[in-house]
Each structure stands twice: as structure tokens, then as C-alpha cells.
Design a protein around this motif. Structure first.
Motif, PDB file in Angstrom:
ATOM      1  N   PHE A  48     -11.053 -41.479  20.366  1.00  0.00           N
ATOM      2  CA  PHE A  48     -10.303 -40.912  21.497  1.00  0.00           C
ATOM      3  C   PHE A  48     -10.920 -41.358  22.802  1.00  0.00           C
ATOM      4  CE2 PHE A  48      -7.266 -37.887  22.986  1.00  0.00           C
ATOM      5  CZ  PHE A  48      -7.838 -37.032  23.924  1.00  0.00           C
ATOM      6  N   TRP A  50     -12.069 -40.662  26.068  1.00  0.00           N
ATOM      7  CA  TRP A  50     -12.312 -39.409  26.837  1.00  0.00           C
ATOM      8  C   TRP A  50     -13.816 -39.274  26.996  1.00  0.00           C
ATOM      9  CZ3 TRP A  50     -13.272 -34.144  24.418  1.00  0.00           C
ATOM     10  CH2 TRP A  50     -13.111 -33.113  25.355  1.00  0.00           C
ATOM     11  N   TYR A  52     -17.341 -38.065  27.056  1.00  0.00           N
ATOM     12  CA  TYR A  52     -17.775 -36.807  26.411  1.00  0.00           C
ATOM     13  C   TYR A  52     -19.224 -36.972  25.959  1.00  0.00           C
ATOM     14  CZ  TYR A  52     -17.663 -33.123  22.717  1.00  0.00           C
ATOM     15  OH  TYR A  52     -17.916 -32.044  21.905  1.00  0.00           O
ATOM     16  N   TYR A 215     -11.340 -29.503  18.647  1.00  0.00           N
ATOM     17  CA  TYR A 215     -10.340 -30.499  19.055  1.00  0.00           C
ATOM     18  C   TYR A 215      -9.527 -30.986  17.873  1.00  0.00           C
ATOM     19  CZ  TYR A 215     -14.056 -33.966  17.890  1.00  0.00           C
ATOM     20  OH  TYR A 215     -15.060 -34.707  17.305  1.00  0.00           O
ATOM     21  N   LEU A 217      -7.253 -34.386  17.415  1.00  0.00           N
ATOM     22  CA  LEU A 217      -7.000 -35.671  18.087  1.00  0.00           C
ATOM     23  C   LEU A 217      -6.251 -36.588  17.133  1.00  0.00           C
ATOM     24  CD1 LEU A 217     -10.666 -36.135  19.433  1.00  0.00           C
ATOM     25  CD2 LEU A 217      -8.732 -35.081  20.626  1.00  0.00           C
ATOM     26  N   ARG A 270     -24.213 -38.480  16.892  1.00  0.00           N
ATOM     27  CA  ARG A 270     -23.952 -39.158  18.150  1.00  0.00           C
ATOM     28  C   ARG A 270     -25.288 -39.632  18.751  1.00  0.00           C
ATOM     29  NH1 ARG A 270     -21.330 -34.359  18.132  1.00  0.00           N
ATOM     30  NH2 ARG A 270     -19.060 -34.337  18.109  1.00  0.00           N
ATOM     31  N   GLY A 301     -21.263 -39.213  22.866  1.00  0.00           N
ATOM     32  CA  GLY A 301     -19.931 -38.971  22.295  1.00  0.00           C
ATOM     33  C   GLY A 301     -18.876 -39.856  22.911  1.00  0.00           C
TER      34      GLY A 301
HETATM   35  O1  LIG Z   1     -17.991 -37.174  20.184  1.00  0.00           O
HETATM   36  C1  LIG Z   1     -16.927 -36.586  19.920  1.00  0.00           C
HETATM   37  O2  LIG Z   1     -16.775 -35.708  19.065  1.00  0.00           O
HETATM   38  C2  LIG Z   1     -15.757 -36.963  20.747  1.00  0.00           C
HETATM   39  N1  LIG Z   1     -15.803 -37.846  21.720  1.00  0.00           N
HETATM   40  C3  LIG Z   1     -14.538 -38.003  22.377  1.00  0.00           C
HETATM   41  C4  LIG Z   1     -13.578 -37.121  21.653  1.00  0.00           C
HETATM   42  C5  LIG Z   1     -14.413 -36.393  20.606  1.00  0.00           C
END
Ligand SMILES: O=C([O-])C1=[NH+]CCC1
Ligand SMILES: Cc1cc2nc3c(=O)[nH]c(=O)nc-3n(C[C@H](O)[C@H](O)[C@H](O)COP(=O)(O)OP(=O)(O)OC[C@H]3O[C@@H](n4cnc5c(N)ncnc54)[C@H](O)[C@@H]3O)c2cc1C
Length: 325
Positions: A48, A50, A52, A215, A217, A270, A301
Motif C-alpha cells: 500500500f 502510504w 507509515y 487496516y 487494504l 519491519r 513500514g
Molecule cells: O507496515 C505496514 O503494516 C503498512 N505500511 C503501509 C500500509 C501498512
């Protein structure tokens, strides 16, 4: 012919290999990694776009990296085998938040009004609706690897015990080792933020939804339910209680998930660092040989959100001074 090596075959390593191959077509380029897709952190990612769980001290460069990656992924949407797609949905928060720096990059960014927030659930104080991208990482890594090999790239499976040992035989070393940098270069600023997800088949789900706790996604081949984030946690075992909670909480937020078919459960670590490390150093080894080392790791992330902009910056860091490569 000059010799360049990239350590790591995740999203950071394979993309750096592609941008380097394009900039230095005459160089011999090798990817060395001990693990490959589909068995690495990049494969666990929802893909995704975004930002994070990532820190970077240079906001202008971060914006450029975000923009370059977003534009690159959007260029892949028309390519059936790259794994890119558009998706729209809701990001809501239980506290008042500012408009994020990346709002101008996504499509149709719109803040949600109070009535919309109340209809989405209890206690949401701010939020936005927007259209962003997803890049299914395993699909993309296969697509990028095929391109790398077709242009003469070399791939070797090996665990690099000591990066300096490579400086005898390579002009440039690019360190895309992710969490492995903790041992490879003794970087204790990088540590895991454990994430557990569920991949489900849920064709009735048409929007993403994220609220800081959980989330839902979409990506090109499934729907990803998450979003645990346990700092310093190395445990790679799927926790069944966590999985149950992720499913239940996401069904509360996205009722179309009821009856969704569970495909698989995954855990990933991560590679979180106090600040994403995207920088150059020159190493002079005991033979007096100088090698350029570029570090590109610690994406937390946001590895899929930042990868292409980082890979372009890797080439800039190698610099024109190496135009002879
Ligand atoms: O690391 C993660 O779980 C995410 N990063 C972007 C959307 C979810
Ligand atoms: C649950 C979860 C969901 C996520 N969702 C998203 C998302 O939706 N969007 C997003 O942007 N990001 C997401 N991420 C983050 C993203 O997965 C990471 O930021 C990204 O995968 C990091 O990529 P990487 O190439 O640095 O690391 P990795 O994929 O871990 O690759 C590291 C490579 O280096 C190799 N390596 C390491 N040490 C050595 C060594 N000593 N010798 C040889 N090889 C070595 C490894 O074998 C591997 O090939 C998510 C992460 C998790 C856990």
C-alpha cells in the motif's frame, strides 16, 4: 568493466539494481542475498502506498522520494505483470491530525466531515478519503528480477559476513540489507517492528479502511488485514489470538469482510531505524583500495512507498564522478 554489487534482494535491493543498471549499462552488476522472494520481509508487505512507521530528517528529499515512487508505481498500472493498481478508501484517526505532507501526491484527497466520521465508527476525530496505489510486492519483485536478468544482471545466493571483504573486488557496494544491517554493519539503530497480517479473498470489499489500530487494504490478488506493530519483537510465529482479533476488528470496520475466505497468515519484521539510512561512505580497505558504499535500508513500514525514489537517489549518490563505470 566496473564491478557493482548490491547486498539484498528485497524491494530496496532489486529496485537499486534496476536504476544502477540503467545509469551504468557497461558495468557488471551483481545482487548478493542470503534469502530471496517469496521468503523475505518485502513479501509480507501489503504493498500500500502510504508513508507509515518511517523517519527521515530531510522533508524535501522525503517528498521527492515519495513523489518519484508514486509516479513510478502509477506508470506500472498498465503493465499486467507488474502488480500495480489504484485503490480508494478511508483513513481515519482517533485524534485530530494535520493534512499529511503527501496529500498533494494522491488522487482526490478530501478531508471527511463530522457526519462522515460518525458514520464510519465511534471516536474518530479526523480523516480523509483518497485514491492511492498498491504494488503487490512478490509480483513486482518477480517482474523487476526478470528485467534485471534480461539486461545481464547476475544474482548470487550468499550470506555476506563482512561488507568490507567485498571492497577488494567491487568498485561500488550498495547495502540494501534491511534488518540484516544490524549484523552486517553493526547498526544497532535498526530494530524490528513486528507486523502480523491475514491475506483474505473478499471480492465485496471495494475500499481500503485504516484507523491507526487496524487496516483492510486491497492489492492485485487479495485483501490484506492488519496492522499490528510490536516494537523490538522478533517472534516470527503467527499468533492465533492476534489473528482472531485482526479478523474480528476488521469485520467491525468493514462488514463486507463477513464470510471472507482466509488465504494465509503472515508475520514480518519491519526494518525500523531512527532514520532511514540513505547515504554514501567511502571505505579504504587494508590494501589501500577505496570503495564507494551506499546505504539504502531502514524503510520501516514504508519500503514499498519509498523504494523507487530511494533507488533513484542511490544512483545520484554513486554520482557522476563514476560516469566511467
Ligand atoms: O507496515 C505496514 O503494516 C503498512 N505500511 C503501509 C500500509 C501498512
Ligand atoms: C506486515 C507488514 C506490512 C507491510 N506493509 C507495507 C505496505 O503496505 N506498504 C509499504 O510501503 N511497506 C510495507 N511494509 C514495509 C516493507 O515490507 C519494508 O519496508 C520493506 O520490505 C523493506 O524492504 P528491504 O528490501 O529493505 O528489506 P527485505 O525485504 O527484508 O530484504 C532484505 C534483503 O537483504 C538480504 N540480506 C540481509 N542481510 C544480508 C547479508 N548479511 N548477506 C546477504 N544478504 C543479506 C536478505 O536476504 C533480503 O534479500 C510492511 C511490512 C510488514 C512487516
Amino acid at each position: 568493466m566496473s564491478n557493482i554489487v548490491i547486498i539484498g534482494a528485497g524491494i530496496a535491493g532489486i529496485s537499486s539494481a534496476l536504476t544502477i543498471q540503467k545509469k551504468f549499462p557497461k558495468a557488471k552488476i551483481t545482487i548478493i542475498a542470503d534469502k530471496f522472494s517469496p521468503f523475505i520481509t518485502s513479501d509480507v508487505a501489503a504493498g500500500f502506498w502510504w508513508p507509515y512507521l518511517v523517519n527521515f530528517p530531510n522533508p524535501d528529499l522525503l517528498n521527492r522520494i515519495c513523489r518519484d515512487t508514486f509516479n513510478y508505481i502509477s506508470s506500472l498500472v498498465e503493465k499486467e505483470d507488474a502488480g500495480a493498481m489504484w485503490q480508494s478508501g478511508y483513513e481515519v484517526n482517533r485524534e485530530l491530525t494535520e493534512i499529511p505532507h503527501w496529500a498533494p501526491l494522491v488522487r482526490g484527497f478530501r478531508r471527511l466531515n463530522e457526519d462522515e466520521l460518525n458514520r464510519l465508527g465511534e471516536g474518530y476525530k479526523s480523516g480523509q478519503f483518497f485514491t492511492t496505489l498498491a504494488l503487490e510486492p512478490t509480483t513486482y519483485i518477480a517482474y523487476a528480477t526478470k528485467e534485471f536478468l534480461s539486461k545481464g544482471g547476475i544474482i548470487k545466493q550468499e550470506k555476506v559476513e563482512n561488507l568490507v571483504e567485498l571492497t577488494d573486488s567491487f568498485d561500488v557496494v550498495v547495502n540494501c540489507s534491511g534488518l540484516g544491517a544490524r549484523d552486517l554493519v553493526g547498526d544497532k539503530q535498526i530494530s524490528p517492528i513486528r507486523g502480523q497480517i491475514i491475506r483474505v479473498r473478499a471480492p465485496r470489499v471495494k475500499h481500503f479502511f485504516c484507523d491507526g489500530d487496524y487496516y483492510c487494504l486491497l492489492n492485485s490478488n487479495c485483501v490484506i488485514l492488519g496492522g499490528t506493530h510490536d516494537e523490538g519483537e522478533w517472534n516470527m510465529e503467527v499468533n492465533q489470538d492476534t489473528a482472531k482479533k485482526i479478523l474480528e476488528e476488521n469485520i467491525k470496520r468493514t462488514p463486507e469482510l463477513k464470510g471472507a475466505e482466509i488465504i494465509s497468515h503472515h508475520v514480518g519484521l519491519r526494518p525500523f531505524r531512527s532514520s532511514l539510512r540513505l547515504e554514501k561512505e567511502t571505505i579504504r580497505n587494508t590494501n589501500g583500495r577505496e570503495t564507494t558504499v551506499i546505504h539504502n535500508y531502514g524503510h520501516g513500514g514504508s519500503g514499498i512507498t519509498l523504494f523507487w525514489g530511494c533507488a533513484l537517489h542511490v544512483v545520484e549518490l554513486i554520482g557522476n564522478g563514476k560516469a566511467h563505470l
